[in-house]
Design a protein around this motif. Structure first.
Motif, short mmCIF file in Angstrom:
data_model
loop_
_atom_site.label_atom_id
_atom_site.label_comp_id
_atom_site.label_asym_id
_atom_site.label_seq_id
_atom_site.Cartn_x
_atom_site.Cartn_y
_atom_site.Cartn_z
N ARG A 55 0.83 -1.22 0.00
CA ARG A 55 0.00 0.00 0.00
C ARG A 55 0.86 1.26 0.00
NH1 ARG A 55 -3.35 -3.25 3.35
NH2 ARG A 55 -2.39 -2.46 5.25
N TRP A 56 1.94 1.26 0.80
CA TRP A 56 2.82 2.42 0.83
C TRP A 56 3.47 2.64 -0.54
CZ3 TRP A 56 2.39 6.14 4.00
CH2 TRP A 56 2.12 5.96 5.34
N MET A 57 3.95 1.57 -1.13
CA MET A 57 4.66 1.71 -2.40
C MET A 57 3.71 2.12 -3.53
SD MET A 57 7.41 -1.43 -2.22
CE MET A 57 8.26 -0.83 -3.67
N GLU A 58 2.50 1.59 -3.51
CA GLU A 58 1.54 1.96 -4.54
C GLU A 58 1.09 3.41 -4.42
OE1 GLU A 58 -1.39 -1.02 -4.01
OE2 GLU A 58 -0.25 -2.57 -5.07
N SER A 59 1.27 3.98 -3.23
CA SER A 59 0.92 5.40 -3.03
C SER A 59 2.08 6.33 -3.37
CB SER A 59 0.48 5.63 -1.58
OG SER A 59 1.57 5.49 -0.68
N GLY A 60 3.20 5.75 -3.82
CA GLY A 60 4.31 6.57 -4.28
C GLY A 60 5.50 6.65 -3.36
N VAL A 61 5.53 5.83 -2.30
CA VAL A 61 6.64 5.85 -1.35
C VAL A 61 7.77 4.97 -1.88
CG1 VAL A 61 7.38 5.32 0.99
CG2 VAL A 61 5.09 6.24 0.58
N PRO A 62 9.00 5.48 -1.96
CA PRO A 62 10.13 4.64 -2.40
C PRO A 62 10.39 3.55 -1.38
CG PRO A 62 10.91 6.75 -1.60
CD PRO A 62 9.43 6.86 -1.64
N VAL A 63 10.83 2.39 -1.86
CA VAL A 63 11.02 1.25 -0.99
C VAL A 63 12.01 1.55 0.13
CG1 VAL A 63 12.83 0.24 -2.46
CG2 VAL A 63 11.49 -1.24 -0.94
N GLY A 64 12.99 2.41 -0.12
CA GLY A 64 13.99 2.73 0.89
C GLY A 64 13.45 3.49 2.09
N LEU A 70 6.88 2.22 8.53
CA LEU A 70 6.33 1.09 9.27
C LEU A 70 6.69 1.17 10.75
CD1 LEU A 70 7.11 -1.82 6.79
CD2 LEU A 70 4.89 -0.80 7.24
N ASP A 71 7.84 1.77 11.05
CA ASP A 71 8.28 1.92 12.45
C ASP A 71 7.68 3.15 13.12
OD1 ASP A 71 9.78 -0.36 12.17
OD2 ASP A 71 11.66 0.69 11.76
N GLY A 72 6.83 3.88 12.40
CA GLY A 72 6.15 5.03 12.97
C GLY A 72 6.96 6.31 12.99
N GLU A 73 8.06 6.36 12.25
CA GLU A 73 8.88 7.56 12.21
C GLU A 73 8.28 8.60 11.28
OE1 GLU A 73 12.92 6.69 11.29
OE2 GLU A 73 12.96 4.88 12.53
N ASN A 74 8.60 9.85 11.53
CA ASN A 74 8.17 10.93 10.64
C ASN A 74 9.24 11.13 9.58
OD1 ASN A 74 5.76 11.58 12.03
ND2 ASN A 74 6.93 12.74 13.57
N VAL A 75 8.88 10.87 8.36
CA VAL A 75 9.82 11.04 7.26
C VAL A 75 9.17 11.87 6.17
CG1 VAL A 75 11.03 8.88 7.69
CG2 VAL A 75 9.07 8.89 6.16
N ARG A 76 9.99 12.57 5.44
CA ARG A 76 9.49 13.35 4.31
C ARG A 76 9.40 12.42 3.10
NH1 ARG A 76 12.66 18.80 3.41
NH2 ARG A 76 10.97 18.95 1.87
N VAL A 77 8.18 12.17 2.66
CA VAL A 77 7.96 11.23 1.57
C VAL A 77 7.78 11.99 0.26
CG1 VAL A 77 6.41 9.47 0.65
CG2 VAL A 77 6.87 9.57 3.10
N HIS A 78 8.60 11.66 -0.71
CA HIS A 78 8.43 12.24 -2.04
C HIS A 78 7.90 11.16 -2.97
CE1 HIS A 78 12.41 10.37 -2.04
NE2 HIS A 78 12.24 10.20 -3.34
N ASP A 79 7.63 11.51 -4.17
CA ASP A 79 7.09 10.56 -5.12
C ASP A 79 8.20 9.61 -5.56
OD1 ASP A 79 5.06 10.84 -8.13
OD2 ASP A 79 5.95 9.13 -7.16
N GLY A 80 8.20 8.42 -4.99
CA GLY A 80 9.24 7.46 -5.29
C GLY A 80 9.22 6.97 -6.72
#
Length: 243
Positions: A55-64, A70-80
């Motif tokens: 689900r994360w990857m299909e929404s554009g999150v890079p696998v890295g 998943l660990d609940g951290e706040n990360v800046r997500v760009h279009d992977g």
């Protein structure tokens, strides 16, 4: 608690076993148990985690970046997927087939096939197809590598248990897309062969007793739908795919 092999999980989640291994080894996204013989064992929690990764990857999150999410951290997500598109374009600009083959194989191991087709390969091919000169040449190079890689993957799938089927392009022009759609179908348990040349007139009677899939590139016309229904009424196992 139910226990699944990597093959069972791959079929259930629609993810290639090679991709599952890459998610574990390279990115630490999965931690399956092992049998005494070293075989991976997955439980229901692992299956749920795989579905969440998808689900994360299909929404554009890079696998890295998936593990941090998943660990609940706040990360800046760009279009992977955009990042992968640019990486692929960069390799193409160097016009080195060997490097392009390596790149296609690498991202094929790490990403779901549906997402790769829809969010990477088709957008890049569309961008390249807009140019009448150099980019058209690069698109042809990419298409050759993609067909070669997909044919390799389909050969691997045919060595496993599954259902045999033939994919035919009907009134289509994009030959490479037919191979990509065959790759997509192979993830649903089909051992796919490809009729590489698209046809304007189908002859299902030439393939008695076989499961046929037809891909039309555009939405089927009323005439095509009526013809398809007639064939099905005559007992042919013929199914539209995609559009």
């Amino acid at each position: 608690m139910a226990i699944y092999s990597i093959g069972d999980v791959a079929e259930r989640c629609g993810i290639n076993p090679v991709t599952l291994r890459a998610w574990q080894r390279r990115y630490g996204l999965l931690k399956p148990q092992r049998t005494e013989g070293g075989h991976r064992q997955f439980d229901d929690e692992d299956v749920q985690r795989i579905e969440e990764i998808k689900r994360w990857m299909e929404s554009g999150v890079p696998v890295g970046k998936v593990r941090a999410l998943l660990d609940g951290e706040n990360v800046r997500v760009h279009d992977g997927w955009t990042t992968l598109q640019e990486e692929l374009m960069s390799v193409l600009r160097h016009a080195r087939p060997s490097k392009l083959r390596a790149k296609v194989a690498a991202i094929g191991r790490e990403n779901p096939i549906d997402a790769l087709i829809d969010h990477v390969y088709m957008p890049v091919r569309q961008r390249l197809g807009l140019d009448q000169n150099t980019a058209r040449t690069m698109c042809s190079l990419l298409d050759g590598v993609l067909i070669d890689y997909v044919a390799f993957c389909l050969t691997g799938v045919r060595k496993k248990a599954g259902k045999d089927a033939l994919l035919i392009g009907w009134g289509a022009e994009d030959r490479t897309r037919i191979w990509l759609e065959a790759w997509r179908l192979s993830q649903s348990g089909w051992r796919i062969d490809v009729l590489a040349e698209p046809l304007d007139i189908l002859r299902p009677e030439l393939f008695p007793g076989q499961q046929l899939f037809v891909w039309t590139e555009k939405k089927m016309t009323r005439r095509q739908l009526e013809q398809l229904e007639q064939w099905q009424q005559l007992g042919f196992s013929i199914t539209p795919h995609g559009n």
